[in-house]
Design an enzyme around this catalytic site. Structure first.
Site, PDB file in Angstrom:
ATOM      1  CB  CYS A  40      -0.943   0.001   1.202  1.00  0.00           C
ATOM      2  SG  CYS A  40      -1.952   1.487   1.297  1.00  0.00           S
ATOM      3  CB  CYS A  93      -3.324   2.399  -1.386  1.00  0.00           C
ATOM      4  SG  CYS A  93      -3.597   0.694  -0.929  1.00  0.00           S
ATOM      5  CE  LYS A 143      -4.892   2.958  -5.993  1.00  0.00           C
ATOM      6  NZ  LYS A 143      -5.704   1.810  -5.520  1.00  0.00           N
ATOM      7  CE1 TYR A 168      -7.056  -2.607  -6.835  1.00  0.00           C
ATOM      8  CE2 TYR A 168      -8.130  -4.719  -7.182  1.00  0.00           C
ATOM      9  CZ  TYR A 168      -7.157  -3.958  -6.562  1.00  0.00           C
ATOM     10  OH  TYR A 168      -6.285  -4.545  -5.686  1.00  0.00           O
ATOM     11  CD  GLU A 171      -7.230   1.758  -8.725  1.00  0.00           C
ATOM     12  OE1 GLU A 171      -8.027   1.921  -7.780  1.00  0.00           O
ATOM     13  OE2 GLU A 171      -6.182   1.081  -8.624  1.00  0.00           O
ATOM     14  CG  HIS A 202     -29.420  21.501  -3.033  1.00  0.00           C
ATOM     15  ND1 HIS A 202     -29.541  20.619  -4.089  1.00  0.00           N
ATOM     16  CD2 HIS A 202     -29.645  22.747  -3.542  1.00  0.00           C
ATOM     17  CE1 HIS A 202     -29.827  21.296  -5.182  1.00  0.00           C
ATOM     18  NE2 HIS A 202     -29.893  22.596  -4.877  1.00  0.00           N
ATOM     19  CD  GLU A 254     -28.864  17.437  -3.281  1.00  0.00           C
ATOM     20  OE1 GLU A 254     -29.878  17.716  -2.615  1.00  0.00           O
ATOM     21  OE2 GLU A 254     -28.251  18.267  -3.980  1.00  0.00           O
TER      22      GLU A 254
END
Length: 455
Positions: free
Chosen positions: A43, A48, A51, A177, A181, A438, A443
């Protein structure tokens, strides 16, 4: 009574191993950890963190373009791949040093080298042997490449982080993934990106609407896809470029500057000596564990990618903490792997938690679907043709929200909050009763009123 050098010996100083070491030491255990590369694991060093740093970098090109719609004029912006990689390396070195210093500060022993189990309580690191009452395997996993002619010319995610130059064109093989990515990263930074994937749609295992929506958005951004496609060989041309033999192409040849394989990862268990001492492995080499992360040998535990379950950093961290609590916290602590949120840091990104529509149908028989696709407020001025997808999967019998999915800006930041609701078993009515903020994309999850499908 048998005396051991350590209460806990950890093999692998990645996210899971670090967390287990720290908490075990805090709970009073004498701990040592072995690492044969750099402290921090996949990681931090080549996963992670780097990346996402590169993903940030890749988005600036669009940000500069979008700024014009908001009155900004940005001329003469240039990009330097060497500068990005140097800055990334500096940050990774800082993080790794922080972990190393942290171990030294609290008294966790760090042993550099490759560890191998001699028996259930003995570990060899080179010529050195140490004993421990309990052993934790936290060696993670690594990318795999197929045995095809010329595979030595291909890179994986490991090498992609250290390329000396940005390739002008790159063929990325895979549809998961990692492939998505890096397709977004290279495309955003200016490379000509083509993805070759043997399947019908990218991101196998994700919700089908997510898969199709991301594909469409990536195509808009300039990524090319070759589906139902395989690569059978790679050759170096005289001019230095690569030529890949790709099925489904006229002539069957594809010329590019780099070929990257992102076709899966494999647990790092080879040469650890696990099977020799009775630790059961699955077909792919993953350590088979129970809900307490205990292997088939009672005092040997395993966490993270090496268990071949959910290959996610937060899962490894949670498992490492659970092992520490089980061994030294006075309470056997299981790890619950249901409804774990995940993200794909693609362009645009994906966030998801719970069941996909197809998995929900398979489990529940019937489902209610609520979803919306809309143009984000930002792009009403930027003019960019990009749409966001939000989707809820609901159990019609109980009205529980069993899945939530999003493709669009900030999806990885939004979904973890939605994951709390899914994990808690909240109903669609409780989502509806929640007042959103909002104007935000988030939302939409509490304003979805009309069922788009009931299956």
């Amino acid at each position: 009574m048998t005396s051991f050098d350590y209460d806990l010996f950890v093999i692998g100083a990645g996210s899971g191993g670090i967390r287990a070491s720290r908490i075990s030491h805090h709970l009073g255990a004498k701990v040592a950890i072995a690492e044969n590369y750099r402290i921090g694991g996949t990681c931090v060093i080549r996963g992670c963190i780097p990346k996402k740093l590169l993903s940030y970098a890749a988005h600036y090109a669009e940000d500069f373009e979008d700024a014009r719609g908001f009155g900004w004029s940005i001329e003469g912006a240039t990009f330097s791949w060497p500068a990005l990689i140097a800055n990334k390396n500096r940050e990774i070195a800082r993080l790794s040093a922080g972990y190393t210093d942290g171990f030294a500060r609290v008294g966790v022993t760090v042993i550099e080298g490759t560890a191998k189990l001699v028996d259930a309580h003995t570990v060899a690191i080179g010529e050195r042997r140490v004993t421990a009452q309990n052993i934790l395997i936290a060696t993670g996993g690594g990318p795999v490449k197929p045995a095809i002619p010329g595979i030595e010319h291909a890179i994986t995610s490991n090498e992609a982080f250290e390329l000396p130059d940005l390739p002008k064109s790159i063929l990325i093989v895979g549809g998961g993934y990692v492939a998505m990515e890096f397709a977004g990263i290279f495309n955003g930074l200016g490379s000509d990106v083509t993805v070759s994937y043997r399947g019908e749609h990218i991101l196998r295992g994700f919700d089908d609407d997510v898969r199709l929506h991301l594909h469409e958005e990536m195509v808009k951004k300039g990524v090319s896809f070759l589906l139902h496609s395989t690569v059978s060989g790679i050759a170096r041309r005289a001019g230095g470029t690569l030529e890949a033999a790709v099925s489904g192409l006229p002539g069957g040849k594809f010329e590019c500057d780099a070929v990257m394989y992102a076709t899966g990862r494999k647990p790092n268990t080879a040469r650890l000596g696990l099977t020799e001492i009775g630790v059961k492995l699955d077909e792919e080499g993953g350590v088979v564990v129970d809900r307490y992360c205990r292997s088939s040998v009672a005092n040997i535990f395993a966490v993270g990618d090496v268990t071949n379950r959910l290959a996610l950093t937060p899962v490894a961290i949670r498992e490492g903490a659970a092992v520490a609590m089980t061994l030294y916290g006075g309470a056997e602590t299981p790890v619950d792997l249901d409804d774990v949120p995940s993200a794909v840091f693609s362009q645009p990104p994906v966030g998801t938690v719970g069941l996909s529509e197809s998995k929900a149908v398979k489990k529940l028989g019937k489902v209610d679907i609520y979803k919306a696709s809309f143009r984000p407020l930002r792009h009403t001025l930027s003019g960019r043709d990009e749409r966001t997808l939000v989707k809820l999967v609901v159990d019609p019998a109980t009205q529980r929200v069993v899945g939530a999915h999003m493709v669009g800006a900030d999806a990885p930041e939004i979904i973890p909050s939605i994951a709390i609701a899914v994990k808690a078993g909240l109903t669609k009515a409780q989502f509806d009763a929640t007042v959103g903020i909002h104007p935000t994309a988030a939302e939409e999850f509490v304003t979805l009123r009309e069922k788009t499908a009931a299956k």
